[in-house]
Scaffold this active site. Structure first.
Site, PDB file in Angstrom:
ATOM      1  CB  SER A  53     -22.215 -29.554 -25.498  1.00  0.00           C
ATOM      2  OG  SER A  53     -21.138 -30.388 -25.893  1.00  0.00           O
ATOM      3  CD  GLU A  93      -2.943  -0.966   0.053  1.00  0.00           C
ATOM      4  OE1 GLU A  93      -3.537   0.109  -0.104  1.00  0.00           O
ATOM      5  OE2 GLU A  93      -3.080  -1.938  -0.713  1.00  0.00           O
TER       6      GLU A  93
END
Length: 787
Positions: A434, A154
């Site tokens: 599919s 940070e």
């Protein structure tokens, strides 16, 4: 002295009467004291520029030359310097005033955050969430390496820099304005001020207060005190505020027991918890690992960690999340899905939402939600037994969308949020199989695609369905020859029948004919996220190797049901906080694909339900279109379908709850195999029938492409087995085509094999799809099952 001399001494000039003065620009005296002969002059004073001609630097009367033309628009250097000094003085005065007037306030109400209330679409309460999980610890209870990991993630120069970093703030503002992403540009001190003293709202007044409070705080508190406050107030996800709560939530230990690798992972979460929690979202693994590596590399760069120590570290997988009280059953899944929607669409950020106080009305309809839960329980869960080990791996996920509005009306995340934390409706780590094939055909129609020998692709275009047939490109085989389910060969077969039976060889070739990149573009246009894992532009895309979520697939099928019109789904109807109504994003409905493309796809998906692998969906008692799908090694089975009123996708998945490993479902629920035409189609039918009960039955209103209604004549080929034997399918007639002779009829078998046949059926005299194509298998031949 004579009068004349006195007059000259007074400056009257030769020939000028006493008391006379020339008007500007005329009369005597224009040349100053060096005027033309015979003209009066005046004494020359310091600063007067020019001679009798008004030469350089003057105009002959001692004044500066007037600026003309565009020069009049430019400020003088005195004006520029004066303006800069004025701005500096104003900024200084503003900073001094701000510093004097803005006081460090008392802590905000984060520690006593309100609850968020989640409502069903009818206004009844779904859940209440928001208890704050926080336990503050002194900095001495956080290992130094963990502190350094947070700084590396940070604010790497925290101890050496000032409380604010104007350069970073300007850079972040510029990146935000130029579309490079919203960035804070804040130091840890500023983030702490925002977390502890202010709030998360993105307003100018809040940023101004944050700026001055951070400067004051930096003068009045030590860096260690600020870092301690930051670690105890930051949000790490899983409802955990502070490093101690996060340590318990992710690793089940106190913060002082964290090792460096674990600390680096917790530091990773600070950036955006929902993007890096690999427990709640397994698909985040790659992203989280990359961020974790960034943190460790930063520690090495700052010499807080040696390269040898860094190289020896392995990614520390966090433990399973523990559900909060009141989130049992489906409530937790719905709440998390709503939160993901709000944060991913930047409606409310994670920390602000976690602070609570919001009243959120969802689009979920309680009747349909209850119907989904009942369908899964009766059709699947009641069939499982503790005596079968594989049954412990069975999971289910489902989603249902109103195709006309894009509203999510029901969502099934799993058996119980307190038992299976990961939401099976939104996770993106199982292949869709599919169920992706219809997008290939939609793309073919939308792009007016044709086969390699120039025949337009329609529902009745003939393809070669031979098992492991090499996919052909313009220059020959492309190196891919997928296997059909059970290694069956079908010979010449129409697109409709190949869809009924989910023939891999046909759809892999079709994807190549259309162009894999175009197929991907069509899928994205329909609603599949472009960043879906393994959504790659190659012929295997047709077989569903992509890892889209159930909700993603529902959105795409809803677009087909809505005649190709697409608007991003929504699960939130209204958000308020007190009297404030939070704005929601527009859906921006547009024609994603042509109506002809969508409707022609619907027509062949109707055949799947009427004649193919999706017959189980007929039990809904409604006109329906749908497609089955199975992931590699039968680790997931899908049914995706829709009526004119409702689009729904159901998936049954296999996963070890302890290790998170995907598992095959062979033998689950006492079935040899779990395929899309079995439990998923049964759940779909039971849910759809119940959800639409009491509403009128509607037929599809379709606009088909030319040739889509052409009758065909081809051999009758039985569908692969589902949970019960399907009826025989009579062979319809087929017209002759110039490229292929009519096929000899073959009778359907009386039953279905329980094991794969030892070889493909022999159909003599059939031409191949591509002349002189090579024989044999190819790469990835056994990648996926066909249904």
């Amino acid at each position: 002295m004579s009068d004349e001399h006195a007059q000259r001494a007074a400056g009257g000039g030769r020939g000028a009467p006493a008391g006379w003065a020339p008007r500007a620009g005329e009369g005597p005296g224009r040349g100053g004291n060096g005027g033309k002969p015979g003209e009066p002059g005046r004494p020359r004073r310091p600063g007067d520029g020019g001679n009798g001609d008004g030469g350089p630097g003057g105009n002959g009367n001692g004044r500066r030359p007037r600026r003309t033309g565009w020069h009049r628009l430019l400020p003088t250097w005195r004006m520029v310097v004066g303006g800069i000094l004025l701005v500096v003085l104003l900024i200084a005065a503003g900073l001094i005033a701000g510093y004097m007037l803005v006081q460090i306030p008392a802590a905000n109400q984060a520690a006593v955050a309100e609850s968020n209330v989640f409502l069903y679409a009818d206004g009844s309460q779904l859940a209440r969430d928001g208890e704050v999980n926080r336990e503050s610890v002194p900095l001495s209870k956080v290992p130094r390496d963990v502190q350094h990991a947070v700084l590396a993630a940070e604010d790497r120069d925290f101890y050496s820099e000032s409380a604010v970093n104007p350069e970073a703030m300007l850079r972040a503002a510029w990146n935000t304005v130029t579309g490079k992403g919203k960035q804070s540009g804040s130091t840890i001190t500023q983030q702490y001020v925002k977390n502890y003293y202010l709030g998360q709202e993105q307003t100018i007044s809040r940023k101004v207060k944050e700026f001055f409070i951070a400067i004051k705080l930096d003068r009045e508190e030590s860096k260690d005190d600020i870092l301690e406050g930051y670690l105890n107030t930051s949000y790490f996800g899983r409802n955990a505020y502070g490093i101690q709560a996060a340590s318990q939530a992710y690793y089940g230990k106190d913060s002082d027991k964290l090792n460096t690798a674990e600390g680096a992972y917790l530091a990773t979460l600070l950036n955006a918890p929902s993007l890096y929690d690999v427990g709640a979202h397994p698909e985040n693994q790659a992203r989280a690992t990359a961020r974790w590596n960034y943190v460790l590399d930063g520690m090495v760069k700052k010499k807080w960690l040696t390269q040898a120590e860094r190289s020896a570290m392995k990614f520390p997988a966090p433990g399973k999340a523990r559900a909060r009280v009141g989130m049992s059953g489906q409530r937790g899944y719905l709440v998390e899905a709503v939160k993901d929607y709000l944060t991913s669409n930047k409606i409310v950020d994670e920390q602000t939402l976690a602070r609570g106080g919001y009243r959120i009305t969802t689009t979920v309809e309680k009747k349909k939600q209850d119907a989904f839960v009942s369908a899964v329980q009766k059709q699947l869960m009641d069939e499982l037994s503790d005596d079968r080990a594989v049954d412990r791996y069975v999971r289910a996920g489902g989603a249902s969308i109103d195709p006309r509005t894009g509203r999510v009306v029901a969502l099934y995340g799993g058996i119980d949020y307190t038992k299976q934390f990961v939401n099976n409706a939104t996770r993106r780590d199982f292949q869709v199989g599919s169920t992706f094939k219809p997008f290939v055909f939609t793309s073919a129609v939308a792009n007016d695609a044709s086969t390699q020998d120039g025949r337009t692709i329609t529902p009745f275009t003939l393809y070669d369905g031979t098992n492991k047939r090499p996919v052909q490109g313009p220059n020959g085989p492309v190196g891919y020859a997928p296997a059909n389910e059970d290694d069956r060969s079908y010979g010449q077969i129409t697109v409709t029948k190949a869809t009924d039976l989910s023939v891999n060889a046909v759809y892999a070739q079709m994807a190549q004919d259309v162009g894999p990149a175009k197929v991907k573009d069509t899928a994205v246009a329909l609603g599949i996220p472009s960043n879906t894992p393994d959504l790659n532009a190659n012929p295997s895309i047709a077989l569903g190797v992509a890892n889209a979520s159930v909700l993603d697939m529902t959105q795409a099928y809803a677009t087909l049901a809505n005649h190709g019109r697409h608007g991003a789904y929504t699960i939130v109807d209204k958000v308020t906080k007190g009297a404030e109504v939070i704005p929601l994003p527009n859906q921006d409905v547009k024609q994603a694909v042509t109506r002809t493309a969508a409707d022609t796809t619907t027509s062949i998906l109707e055949s799947v339900v009427d004649n193919g692998t999706g017959r189980g969906a007929q039990a809904a008692g409604r006109p329906a279109a749908g497609k089955t799908g199975t992931a590699e090694d039968d680790k997931a089975a899908w049914f995706a379908g829709y009526t004119p009123d409702l689009a729904t996708v159901v998936a049954v998945m296999g996963q070890d709850s302890e290790t998170g490993e995907h598992k095959s479902l062979y033998g689950a629920a006492g079935q040899a195999r779990i395929n899309g035409g079995g439990f998923p189609a049964d759940i779909w039918a039971a849910y759809t029938g119940s959800a639409l009960s009491g509403t009128s039955v509607k037929d599809f209103d379709l606009e088909l492409e030319s040739g889509a209604r052409m009758p065909t004549m081809e051999p009758t080929i039985p569908a692969p087995p589902t949970t019960s034997a399907p009826p025989s399918i009579p062979a319809p007639p087929t017209p002759p085509t110039p490229s292929f002779p009519p096929l000899p009829p073959t009778g359907p078998p009386t039953g279905f094999p329980t094991r794969p046949p030892t070889g493909p059926p022999s159909i003599p005299g059939l031409p191949t799809f591509i002349p002189n194509e090579p024989k044999g298998g190819g790469l990835d031949g056994g990648l996926l099952g066909d249904y």
